[in-house]
Design an enzyme around this catalytic site. Structure first.
Site, PDB file in Angstrom:
ATOM      1  N   THR A 187      26.656  38.066  30.492  1.00  0.00           N
ATOM      2  CA  THR A 187      26.708  37.197  31.657  1.00  0.00           C
ATOM      3  C   THR A 187      25.316  37.013  32.240  1.00  0.00           C
ATOM      4  O   THR A 187      24.475  37.904  32.110  1.00  0.00           O
ATOM      5  CB  THR A 187      27.622  37.902  32.677  1.00  0.00           C
ATOM      6  OG1 THR A 187      28.939  37.881  32.149  1.00  0.00           O
ATOM      7  CG2 THR A 187      27.596  37.270  34.039  1.00  0.00           C
ATOM      8  N   ARG A 215      42.408  34.270  31.907  1.00  0.00           N
ATOM      9  CA  ARG A 215      41.830  35.419  32.626  1.00  0.00           C
ATOM     10  C   ARG A 215      40.629  34.981  33.481  1.00  0.00           C
ATOM     11  O   ARG A 215      39.762  34.257  33.026  1.00  0.00           O
ATOM     12  CB  ARG A 215      41.394  36.488  31.615  1.00  0.00           C
ATOM     13  CG  ARG A 215      40.752  37.732  32.245  1.00  0.00           C
ATOM     14  CD  ARG A 215      39.236  37.683  32.196  1.00  0.00           C
ATOM     15  NE  ARG A 215      38.631  38.958  32.599  1.00  0.00           N
ATOM     16  CZ  ARG A 215      37.322  39.143  32.763  1.00  0.00           C
ATOM     17  NH1 ARG A 215      36.489  38.153  32.554  1.00  0.00           N
ATOM     18  NH2 ARG A 215      36.850  40.293  33.139  1.00  0.00           N
ATOM     19  N   ILE A 216      40.589  35.443  34.699  1.00  0.00           N
ATOM     20  CA  ILE A 216      39.446  35.184  35.573  1.00  0.00           C
ATOM     21  C   ILE A 216      38.792  36.527  35.890  1.00  0.00           C
ATOM     22  O   ILE A 216      39.474  37.492  36.227  1.00  0.00           O
ATOM     23  CB  ILE A 216      39.905  34.464  36.858  1.00  0.00           C
ATOM     24  CG1 ILE A 216      40.349  33.031  36.495  1.00  0.00           C
ATOM     25  CG2 ILE A 216      38.797  34.434  37.910  1.00  0.00           C
ATOM     26  CD1 ILE A 216      41.020  32.270  37.603  1.00  0.00           C
ATOM     27  N   ASP A 218      35.148  38.715  37.539  1.00  0.00           N
ATOM     28  CA  ASP A 218      34.499  38.902  38.847  1.00  0.00           C
ATOM     29  C   ASP A 218      33.496  37.803  39.176  1.00  0.00           C
ATOM     30  O   ASP A 218      33.236  37.512  40.344  1.00  0.00           O
ATOM     31  CB  ASP A 218      33.750  40.234  38.857  1.00  0.00           C
ATOM     32  CG  ASP A 218      32.670  40.257  37.775  1.00  0.00           C
ATOM     33  OD1 ASP A 218      33.037  40.160  36.587  1.00  0.00           O
ATOM     34  OD2 ASP A 218      31.473  40.344  38.111  1.00  0.00           O
ATOM     35  N   GLY A 240      34.512  43.040  34.653  1.00  0.00           N
ATOM     36  CA  GLY A 240      34.964  42.275  35.801  1.00  0.00           C
ATOM     37  C   GLY A 240      36.072  42.927  36.599  1.00  0.00           C
ATOM     38  O   GLY A 240      36.066  42.882  37.831  1.00  0.00           O
TER      39      GLY A 240
HETATM   40  N1  ASP Z   1      31.526  40.450  34.495  1.00  0.00           N
HETATM   41  C1  ASP Z   1      31.854  39.556  33.427  1.00  0.00           C
HETATM   42  C2  ASP Z   1      33.353  39.402  33.345  1.00  0.00           C
HETATM   43  O1  ASP Z   1      34.068  40.349  33.558  1.00  0.00           O
HETATM   44  C3  ASP Z   1      31.309  40.009  32.105  1.00  0.00           C
HETATM   45  C4  ASP Z   1      29.852  40.380  32.082  1.00  0.00           C
HETATM   46  O2  ASP Z   1      29.263  40.680  33.113  1.00  0.00           O
HETATM   47  O3  ASP Z   1      29.234  40.369  30.991  1.00  0.00           O
HETATM   48  O4  ASP Z   1      33.811  38.340  33.034  1.00  0.00           O
END
Ligand code: ASP
Length: 321
Positions: A187, A215-216, A218, A240
């Site tokens: 991310t 799916r959603i 964070d 997340g």
């Molecule tokens: N936080 C992101 C999620 O859960 C993944 C990531 O940070 O790489 O979608």
């Protein structure tokens, strides 16, 4: 009070054995994006514009899990999400479930500026993208051979994963890193503050490899993966579900606001005390021009700079760099 900027390209179990060429590729991308952000701040661009600019650049880079490099769902599709927030006004915009939008972060900003709402998702968000005339492409643009391979491996291991090496649901043991060592994409996020203490935060992601359709995480959730107010701006990365449970980004701001903690103290407390180890990293700046980039994972692709000349680009804890 000076300007400051921090950015990340994801946190996770990044093996120290990551091949040099893979490491250098991402370090170069971080350096490039940091340079863009620093130049923009020097040119007196508003932090909101700076974080959008930097995140767009990271989204366009296939080596990060956002935009072009987004990982695939359990159905082999992409569902991108992003969030942007302005500190002083606390105006914010978020999007989820995007399948054709080249720069999710810019659509999040349009949600903030052009609608009475904060968060649009799936069909509604795609329809809004078309109405606004933002750049869209066929979904196949986002489906890279690397991400098809990542999904294949995740399915074979029957896991939803942040990367090849890190189990999400059953934290039993560390898996063997993938053969090519190129398992670590993450991310992206950016936080910035200008000389007047204006703050902004932005985060963008494709989520997890093999995540359930719908799916959603964070990233687009205000106060979890992204938050900014008049004290600080925060962009988080990691698992997340754990980040949402701990309202990571808002907690950093709340500890400053209600407990009088400094930026570094507040961010360190959240990362060390509120979220289980191996789950989170964040970048944050304060209205005073401070920057901090703590993580409790093996590593976090990160970069920062401040007006007084401090600059850092790193992956693992500083002592190991
Ligand atoms: N936080 C992101 C999620 O859960 C993944 C990531 O940070 O790489 O979608």
């Amino acid at each position: 009070m000076g300007w400051a900027i921090g950015l990340h390209g994801g946190a996770g179990d990044i093996p120290l054995t990551l091949p040099a060429e893979r490491r250098q590729l991402r370090e170069a991308a971080l350096r490039h994006c940091l340079g863009i952000g620093v130049d923009a701040l020097k040119d007196k661009k508003a932090p909101l514009d700076v974080v959008e600019l930097v995140v767009r650049e990271l989204e366009n880079n296939p080596h990060f899990n956002a935009g072009r490099g987004s990982v695939l769902t359990n159905e082999g599709t992409v569902e991108m999400e992003a969030c942007i927030m302005d500190g002083n006004t606390r105006r914010c915009g978020a999007v989820s479930g995007l399948t054709t939008v080249v720069n999710a972060i810019s659509l999040a900003r349009l949600v903030m500026e052009k609608t009475p709402h904060i968060y649009l998702a799936f069909d509604g968000a795609e329809k809004f993208a078309r109405e606004q005339g933002v750049e869209t492409v066929d979904q196949s643009h986002f489906i890279t051979p690397e991400n098809i391979e990542r999904l294949k491996q995740a399915k074979e291991a029957n896991r939803v994963q942040l990367d090849y090496t890190q189990p999400i649901q059953n934290d039993v043991k560390k898996e063997t890193p993938s053969a090519d060592g190129d398992s670590q994409i993450g991310t992206v996020g950016c936080v910035a503050v200008d000389n007047d203490g204006n703050l902004a935060a932005a985060t963008s992601t494709g989520g997890f490899v093999n995540k359930m359709v719908g799916r959603i995480g964070d990233t687009p959730i205000i106060g979890a993966g992204t938050y900014a107010n008049n004290l600080c701006a925060v962009s988080a990365t990691g698992k997340g579900e754990a980040i949402i449970r701990s309202t990571v980004a808002r907690d950093v701001a709340a500890l400053m606001e209600f407990k009088g903690l400094s930026l570094k103290e507040a961010a360190a407390y959240v990362v060390e005390e509120s979220v289980p180890r191996g789950n989170v990293g964040l970048v944050a700046v304060s209205a005073k021009g401070e920057v901090t980039m703590p993580f409790n994972t093996t590593g976090m692709f990160r970069a920062c700079a401040t007006e007084d000349g401090y600059s850092e680009i790193g992956i693992w804890p500083s002592v190991q760099n």
